[in-house]
Write an enzyme that holds these catalytic residues in place. Sequence first.
Site, mmCIF file in Angstrom:
data_model
loop_
_atom_site.group_PDB
_atom_site.id
_atom_site.type_symbol
_atom_site.label_atom_id
_atom_site.label_comp_id
_atom_site.label_asym_id
_atom_site.label_seq_id
_atom_site.Cartn_x
_atom_site.Cartn_y
_atom_site.Cartn_z
ATOM 1 N N ASP A 1 0.851 -1.187 0.000
ATOM 2 C CA ASP A 1 0.000 0.000 0.000
ATOM 3 C C ASP A 1 0.890 1.241 0.000
ATOM 4 O O ASP A 1 2.119 1.140 -0.108
ATOM 5 C CB ASP A 1 -0.957 -0.009 1.195
ATOM 6 C CG ASP A 1 -0.218 -0.096 2.535
ATOM 7 O OD1 ASP A 1 1.018 0.114 2.558
ATOM 8 O OD2 ASP A 1 -0.865 -0.380 3.557
ATOM 9 N N ASP B 1 1.636 3.399 2.397
ATOM 10 C CA ASP B 1 2.562 3.466 3.531
ATOM 11 C C ASP B 1 3.739 2.516 3.325
ATOM 12 O O ASP B 1 4.893 2.854 3.627
ATOM 13 C CB ASP B 1 1.841 3.118 4.838
ATOM 14 C CG ASP B 1 0.996 4.276 5.346
ATOM 15 O OD1 ASP B 1 1.262 5.413 4.933
ATOM 16 O OD2 ASP B 1 0.079 4.034 6.149
#
Length: 659
Positions: free
Chosen positions: A516, A518
Site C-alpha cells: 500500500d 505506507d
Amino acid sequence: MAKATYSASEIRVLEGLEAVRVRPGMYIGTTETRGLHHLLWEIVDNAIDEAANGFADRVTITLHKDGSASVEDNGRGIPVDEHPQLKIPAVQVVFTQLHAGGKFDNKSYEYSGGLHGVGASVVNALSRKLTVEVAVGGILYRQEYASIYDETAKKVIAGKPMTELCELGRTRRKGSRVTFWPDDRIFDDVRFNRDTIARRVRELAFLNPGITLNLTDERLKQDDANREVSFCYHGGISDYVKYINEDKSPLFESPIYLKGRQDNILIEIAIQYNAGEGESIFSFVNNIPTPEGGTHEMGFKAAYTKCFNEYSRKAGILKEKEANRAGEDYRAGMSAVISIKMQNAQFEGQTKSKLGNPEARVAVDGFVSDTLPDYISDLRNAKVVSLIAEKAAQAAREREAAKKAKTLARERNKLEGAPLVGKLASCTGRNPKENELFIVEGDSAGGTAKQGRDRRFQAILPLRGKPLNSEKRRIDQVLANEEIRTIITALGTGIDSSFDLSNLKYDRVIILSDADQDGAHIRAILLTFFFRFMRPLVTEGHVYIGMPPLYKITKGKKVEYAYDDATMERIVKKMERGYTLQRYKGLGEMNPEQLWDTTLNPETRTMMRVSVEDAIEADRRISILMGDKAEPRRDYIYQYAEFNKEDVLYKMEVNRIGQ
C-alpha cells in the site's frame, strides 16, 4: 560423475566467435537487460569515437518495430579495402574477428572508449542477424551476417557472413550504419528500453559538446513526443553538472570548470555545490562511465583537498593548531563530473566500470594541483571559494558531532543491548554469505515473520515506525533516529565514510512492507538511506524488495496466490466459479505458514533485486522524490502518475504530496 581418464581429446577448441556465445557473460557481463543494452553501447561507442576524434558531428540511434536497433554516424566509415594479412575486406575483419580494430596503436583514434577490439564482433556473435552499411568515397557498401544453426556441426555458427561486401551504388552519404537483431536464444528479453537509451544518449551529448545525438523509437506512435528526440549541449560537462543539480538548490550558478592536458591525458572537471550534505561525483573515461570510480577519482579527491586546505591555511580559516579538514568536508554538497580521455585505458573487465591506470591518478592530481589554485586566487571567484570554505567548516563540525553520535550509539548499544536483541530475531547460522535479514514493516507482521521464517538462515528486524527520511537530514540527525540506528547495528557495516562491506552480517537485505502507500513510502525511505549512506550495499546487489501476494484465491482445497491484478484475473478466469477471493491489506493478515509459502521460502517466493543501472539518474530521482523542493516532485507526479489529471481530488492530492 567425472571421467577417470583425461586426454587431449577432452580439450575443446572454440573457433571464430563461438567463444562469445558459449560464455557471453565474459564479454557483456550478463544476458539480462543490462547485457542486451551493452550490445548497443558497443556500437554507439564506436560512432562516438568517430565524433570525439573530430571525424563526425552527428550520431543517430533508431529502435525499429521488428526488434532491431541501428546506429549511424557521419564519420569516415569503416574501412572497406582488403586487409593485407587476412585478404578479406577490413569491415568483415572488424565484425568477425575478436581483438581486431583500429584503436590499438592510437594512429586512427587518439582517444577511444572501445579499446578491447571485441565490440563489433561480439555484437555480431550475439545477434541473429546484423547488417553493416558503409558510405566511403562516394560509394555505398553493404554486408550481411547471421548466426545460423549448422545441422552437420550440430551447433550455431556465430556471425557468419551471408553475403560478400557489395557495392550498392553512388551516394552522398558518408559514415557507417550498423543494424542488428539481438539473439533471443541468448538473451532473456530482447526488447530495448527507450528510457534507458535516452538517458545514455543525453549523457553522451553532455560529454561531447557540439555533437548532435538523435534517438528515434519507431515502436511509438507518430504523435508521441518521445518518438524522436535530439540532444546537443554546447556547454558540455558544465551543463551536465547543472542538470544534475537542478533539483538540489545549487549554491552558485556557474560551475567551477577546469580543462587541460597533463601527461597526454585530456582532463575536464566541472564542480557545483548544492544545499545538501552528500557528495555526488560521476566520472568518465573516453566517454565510458566508471561508476566504481578508480584512479582518476582518487587523484581528483587528493588534489582538491590539498588545494583547499592550503587556501584555508593562508586565509586564516584554519588556525595554526587546527588539523587539516578531511576530504569529505570539502566534498559535502558537491556535485562533480570528471571526464578524462587517455590512451591505453585499463578498465576492470570488458564492462569497464573502474579505471585502473596509475598514471591517471598522477595526471589528474598534478592537473588539479596546478590549475585549481589559479581559480581560488582569482578575486572574481572569491564568493564561490568562500561558500565552499564555509560549507566545509560546517561539514567538519557536523562530522565531529556525527563521530560523537556514533560513539554514543555504540556505547548505547553496549549498555542497551536488550532492546536491539528484542527487536532483532537473529538466525542461528554463522555464515554471512548464506544469511538473510528481513526488515519488516510493523510489529504485527514482524511477529508473523518470526514464526514463519527458517531461523537457520533468516533473521527478522521489525520496524516500529517509519524511519527518518535521510535525504533531508544531516548524518548526526540520521544517527539519532532509533530505527536507522538499529538497522546500522544489525548490518554491522558502519555507514558513510566508515562503511565496510566486508563486515556485512547478511548477504541479502530484504525490505518487506505492505503493498500500500505506507509500505511504498517505507521502501522509498529505506532505499534512500541505503543509497546515500551505504551505497555499495545497493551497487553490489545485496538489497532486495520482498513481494508478498496481493490476493489469495481459494476453491475447495485448492489455494493459489496472485502477486498482481493480471495474475489474479487469470486465476479467477481459470477457476470460473465457486471460488473465494481475499485481498491482503497487509502482511499481518497472513498466518506464518502462508507467509513462508508465499514470501519467505526461497523455493517459491518472488523478490526484486535492487540495482543501479544509472547512478546519475538514481541520484536525481531521489533528490526529486525525497528532497526538500516540492515543485519538482509535484511535476514528476503530474507526469507519471496514472490518474485522471482533470480530477479535482487528484490535483488536491498531488499538491499535498508535493508539499
